[in-house]
Design an enzyme around this catalytic site. Structure first.
Site, short mmCIF file in Angstrom:
data_model
loop_
_atom_site.label_atom_id
_atom_site.label_comp_id
_atom_site.label_asym_id
_atom_site.label_seq_id
_atom_site.Cartn_x
_atom_site.Cartn_y
_atom_site.Cartn_z
N GLY A 84 0.82 -1.21 0.00
CA GLY A 84 0.00 0.00 0.00
C GLY A 84 0.85 1.26 0.00
O GLY A 84 0.33 2.36 -0.18
N THR A 85 2.14 1.10 0.20
CA THR A 85 3.07 2.23 0.15
C THR A 85 3.10 2.80 -1.27
O THR A 85 3.07 2.05 -2.25
CB THR A 85 4.49 1.76 0.55
OG1 THR A 85 4.40 1.14 1.84
CG2 THR A 85 5.47 2.91 0.61
N THR A 86 3.16 4.12 -1.39
CA THR A 86 3.20 4.76 -2.72
C THR A 86 4.51 5.52 -2.90
O THR A 86 5.33 5.61 -1.99
CB THR A 86 2.01 5.72 -2.90
OG1 THR A 86 2.06 6.72 -1.87
CG2 THR A 86 0.69 4.98 -2.82
N ASN A 111 -4.25 3.15 -4.00
CA ASN A 111 -5.44 3.34 -3.17
C ASN A 111 -6.18 2.00 -3.07
O ASN A 111 -6.61 1.46 -4.09
CB ASN A 111 -6.35 4.40 -3.82
CG ASN A 111 -7.46 4.85 -2.91
OD1 ASN A 111 -8.05 4.05 -2.18
ND2 ASN A 111 -7.76 6.13 -2.95
N PHE A 112 -6.29 1.47 -1.86
CA PHE A 112 -6.93 0.15 -1.68
C PHE A 112 -8.42 0.25 -1.34
O PHE A 112 -9.06 -0.77 -1.10
CB PHE A 112 -6.19 -0.65 -0.60
CG PHE A 112 -5.01 -1.41 -1.15
CD1 PHE A 112 -5.19 -2.58 -1.85
CD2 PHE A 112 -3.72 -0.94 -0.99
CE1 PHE A 112 -4.12 -3.29 -2.37
CE2 PHE A 112 -2.63 -1.62 -1.50
CZ PHE A 112 -2.83 -2.80 -2.20
N HIS A 144 -6.35 15.93 1.13
CA HIS A 144 -5.93 14.97 2.15
C HIS A 144 -5.49 15.71 3.41
O HIS A 144 -5.13 16.88 3.35
CB HIS A 144 -4.76 14.12 1.65
CG HIS A 144 -5.17 13.06 0.67
ND1 HIS A 144 -5.25 13.31 -0.68
CD2 HIS A 144 -5.51 11.77 0.84
CE1 HIS A 144 -5.64 12.20 -1.30
NE2 HIS A 144 -5.79 11.25 -0.41
N HIS A 145 -5.50 14.99 4.50
CA HIS A 145 -5.08 15.55 5.80
C HIS A 145 -3.67 16.13 5.72
O HIS A 145 -2.85 15.75 4.87
CB HIS A 145 -5.14 14.44 6.87
CG HIS A 145 -4.36 13.22 6.51
ND1 HIS A 145 -3.03 13.05 6.83
CD2 HIS A 145 -4.70 12.12 5.81
CE1 HIS A 145 -2.60 11.90 6.36
NE2 HIS A 145 -3.60 11.30 5.73
N LYS A 148 -0.30 14.01 5.32
CA LYS A 148 0.03 13.19 4.14
C LYS A 148 1.27 13.76 3.45
O LYS A 148 1.33 14.94 3.14
CB LYS A 148 -1.15 13.12 3.17
CG LYS A 148 -0.87 12.17 1.99
CD LYS A 148 -2.13 11.86 1.22
CE LYS A 148 -1.84 10.98 0.01
NZ LYS A 148 -1.34 9.65 0.37
N GLY A 154 -0.64 9.36 -4.87
CA GLY A 154 -0.53 8.26 -5.83
C GLY A 154 -1.83 8.06 -6.59
O GLY A 154 -1.84 7.72 -7.78
N THR A 155 -2.94 8.29 -5.90
CA THR A 155 -4.27 8.15 -6.52
C THR A 155 -4.44 9.19 -7.64
O THR A 155 -4.89 8.87 -8.75
CB THR A 155 -5.37 8.34 -5.47
OG1 THR A 155 -5.20 7.35 -4.45
CG2 THR A 155 -6.76 8.20 -6.09
#
Length: 227
Positions: A84-86, A111-112, A144-145, A148, A154-155
């Protein structure tokens, strides 16, 4: 009692903790190892190799600086991976070679979230429809928060690769776990598509869906292969 899939968590930030919490409540998964629980994810010494060796699947949510070393170490143990790491996709060829060399299975995604991946499919479909007409400008917004690290995400990069000419504006502020919006704008009308994550549960559930998918496979996959 049926055998639970043994999970090794690599990285214990917000995502690692969310996956751990889901596994505690699950009848299908159990966490048998946590790497970097209180350590810097950039130090390979933080990898719990003995624990990973006992697991069925390793799930990595660490950093782009650590991920290639992590993949190499896990691959040498012959364990399949959910990544899940980008931020490492420029090194995809290196990772493919590691996967082939050690005959493991690996699935990755920027993005999972299952909902987000459905959103990607819808966006791709609308982009293909509007391609036939030349009136539509396409632009995107992602929020995003403030913690991040990567911007654009990545998305956002994934969507931009799929839709030629798309430009994303990125905001890093507040506590939003993930918002993506696309607008197809013409002089006559506009079409707006959006996906809002309410929390990290959807990402964690998607990572476990990916773990189940990759469990007995060899080779490299993306979340699109699940859909």
């Amino acid at each position: 009692m049926s055998h639970k899939t043994k999970i090794s968590l690599i990285g214990y930030g917000k995502m690692g903790q969310e996956i751990d919490a889901l596994c505690r409540e699950s009848e299908k998964f159990e966490v048998v190892s946590i790497s970097y629980k209180n350590k810097d994810a950039n130090k390979t010494t933080g990898l719990d190799l003995k624990g990973i060796a006992k697991a069925d699947i390793a799930i990595d949510f660490t950093s782009k600086d650590a991920i290639i070393k992590n993949i190499e170490a896990v691959a040498k143990l012959g364990k399949n991976l959910v990544v899940g790491t980008t931020g490492w996709y420029d090194q995809l060829d290196t990772v493919k070679k590691l996967v082939e060399k050690h005959k493991i299975g690996l699935i990755y995604a920027p993005n999972f979230s299952i909902g987000a991946n459905i959103f990607f499919k819808i966006a791709d479909f609308v982009a293909k429809l509007t391609e036939k007409f030349h009136d539509y400008d396409i632009y995107g917004l992602e929020i995003h928060h403030k913690a991040k690290l990567d911007s654009p995400s990545g998305t956002a990069l994934l969507i931009s690769e799929k839709i030629p000419g798309l430009k994303f504006a990125s905001i890093r502020a507040g506590r939003n776990p993930g918002f993506h919006e696309l607008t197809f704008d013409s002089p006559a009308d506009g079409i707006t598509l959006s996906h809002q994550a309410y929390n990290r549960t959807g990402f964690a559930k998607g990572a476990l869906v990916a773990a189940e998918f990759i469990k007995n496979k060899k080779g490299i996959y993306s979340f699109e292969d699940i859909l």
